[in-house]
Design an enzyme around this catalytic site. Structure first.
Site, PDB file in Angstrom:
ATOM      1  N   LYS A   1     -15.518  -3.350  14.628  1.00 13.52           N
ATOM      2  CA  LYS A   1     -14.078  -2.887  14.033  1.00 13.52           C
ATOM      3  C   LYS A   1     -14.412  -2.205  12.649  1.00 13.52           C
ATOM      4  O   LYS A   1     -14.093  -1.214  12.252  1.00 13.52           O
ATOM      5  CB  LYS A   1     -13.250  -4.077  13.640  1.00 13.52           C
ATOM      6  CG  LYS A   1     -11.672  -3.765  13.223  1.00 13.52           C
ATOM      7  CD  LYS A   1     -11.481  -3.820  11.782  1.00 13.52           C
ATOM      8  CE  LYS A   1     -11.679  -5.279  11.070  1.00 13.52           C
ATOM      9  NZ  LYS A   1     -11.425  -5.500   9.723  1.00 13.52           N
TER      10      LYS A   1
ATOM     11  N   LYS B   1     -17.276  -2.014   0.637  1.00 10.60           N
ATOM     12  CA  LYS B   1     -17.250  -2.995   1.660  1.00 10.60           C
ATOM     13  C   LYS B   1     -17.880  -2.360   2.740  1.00 10.60           C
ATOM     14  O   LYS B   1     -18.839  -2.897   3.489  1.00 10.60           O
ATOM     15  CB  LYS B   1     -15.945  -3.711   1.870  1.00 10.60           C
ATOM     16  CG  LYS B   1     -15.948  -4.639   2.743  1.00 10.60           C
ATOM     17  CD  LYS B   1     -16.905  -6.046   2.572  1.00 10.60           C
ATOM     18  CE  LYS B   1     -17.347  -6.783   3.892  1.00 10.60           C
ATOM     19  NZ  LYS B   1     -16.068  -7.692   4.323  1.00 10.60           N
TER      20      LYS B   1
END
Lengths: 296, 296
Positions: free
Chosen positions: A239, A171
């Site tokens: 983030k 991911k």
């Protein structure tokens, strides 16, 4: 495998949980902000007061939260899943977190007879609603196979990438690509527009050849029509890139391009675009260039 | 419009000229290294000794050369097209050059009754051979329309991007995207592989979602199978990115990501990969990371 728990009813979690309910699964849910559970209660979900209570009531628990700290709290905190575990429970974390967090959770829960998967998803809100997400799964292959019907209820593909953490690794590498490809399109588009090229025509031409990218496909019309409502916010991508850079540091791989893109997102956040869609970074370039990309 | 000239019989020019011949056009050709013309002579092309002689014999002259200096020499040099011009001649430059060069050529030739287009192409050798190139055209719309049958003979699409230089602008922005997207894939792939993910599986997963790109599609198998034979060399891409950075400087647009990618290509050239395919930049990351991306 019919008593399913769901923790984290945000932009992604709410439609994912809704799709499980629609496929006939019995759902027990928990969300920190309780009123977000209301639409699911109307569809028949049972609302409980803690992650611990979800774990105690279910065979499989899904979590999808926005940061490593929230995942640790929900998994291992005072009212966490850890306090409600029972042998045979499967915990599937769909959050985008550091692979280190994914591995740590597996290390704590597995000795208690709990199976753990990290299973972050690609796709944003529209794909979650349509039930066409892609899951990237780390953990035991056998557990991945047992969860396939549940992944199928929420997505169209689920890949087993490897051991614990492999889903999270994939991911982060995936989001690294997406973010860099977006900046690639942004720099090129502003150059073309300042040179007098029609942005729609430019997008059409580059989308037909080797320069094509999913981010150009997904973001061109948002940029041209000045729609910066977030499908995926700058703050959230920033983030994720922070996690990706931590990962690159752990793996001891220099990532100059990723690092530069991260700096651009920080500039975008400094300019006030943190809560807008990540494609609002184009506005930084527009201000520097003194042009605006819009319909001609 | 049946007497066509072709100057520059390199990797791209030779198959492009061949396709014009096969479609029945009469061709007059010139190449600095004369023996490169031999295959075309066998197909019926007439070989002459200078760009001047090509211009004198033709209605339309195509050029495709590797750098701005070569284009200026062929256009405006002592034996150049300028010396053989006649009213009604159309000159179409398919080279990837600075928009400033494209504009300069138009400024010099137009007052002599010559029409000029800049018409760089996307696609590399296989697309040139198959006749499926895309032309990005700058210049008068009417002249673009008159040349459409010729573009059709060599490609599958030809877009009119705007005035003189607009084709070159588009090409540089296009190559900027392609190069950045390649580095995006390279950094992500090395990260994934060092984390233990199968590179074929990783490529499959990212290609199905928002992180997809044409460069990942085109280069993944070359990288995994260690085939660094050039479809498009590092040196050539580095040259194009230099032009793109000059363009960004002229337009006064900061391009931090493009600049970083250019530095990576310079590192790749320093490591000896200048004449290999541009995807050989992966080897820099592999050396830093101490892993190799290959079939598992």
């Amino acid at each position: 495998m019919n008593r399913i728990g769901f923790i984290g009813l945000g932009t992604m979690g709410l439609p994912m949980a809704t799709n499980l309910l629609k496929k006939g699964y019995h759902l027990t849910v928990y969300n920190r902000t309780k009123q977000k559970s209301d639409p699911l209660q109307e569809l028949g979900a049972k609302i409980v007061n803690s992650p611990k209570d979800v774990a105690a009531a279910c065979d499989v628990v899904f979590t999808i939260l926005t940061a490593d700290a929230a995942v640790e709290e929900v998994m291992l905190g005072e009212q966490g899943i850890l306090q409600g575990v029972h042998a045979g429970l499967i915990v599937v974390d769909c959050s985008t977190v550091s692979p280190t967090t994914s591995k740590k959770i597996a290390q704590v829960l597995q000795p208690l007879g709990v199976e753990v998967l990290d299973a972050p998803v690609t796709g944003s809100e529209p794909q979650a609603i349509a039930g066409v997400l892609t899951f990237m799964v780390g953990g035991k292959h056998e557990i991945y196979e047992r969860c396939l019907p549940l992944f199928d209820a929420m997505g169209q593909k689920a890949y087993h990438m490897g051991n614990h953490g492999a889903g999270s690794y994939t991911k982060l590498a995936n989001n690294t690509m997406a973010a860099i490809n977006l900046l690639s399109f942004s720099e090129s588009l502003v150059m073309a527009v300042k040179a007098g090229i029609n942005p729609d025509l430019f997008t059409q031409v580059v989308s037909g050849g080797g320069a094509r990218s999913g981010m150009a496909d997904n973001k061109a019309q948002k940029i041209i029509h000045r729609d910066f409502q977030p499908n995926f916010s700058t703050a959230l991508m920033n983030k994720d890139l922070g996690l990706a850079i931590n990962l690159a540091n752990e793996l001891q791989i220099p990532v100059p391009v990723l690092s530069t893109v991260k700096e651009m997102l920080k500039i975008s956040i400094s300019n006030g675009y943190g809560n807008e869609d990540v494609c609002s970074v184009i506005k930084c370039y527009e201000q520097w260039a003194g042009v605006e990309v819009h319909e001609l």
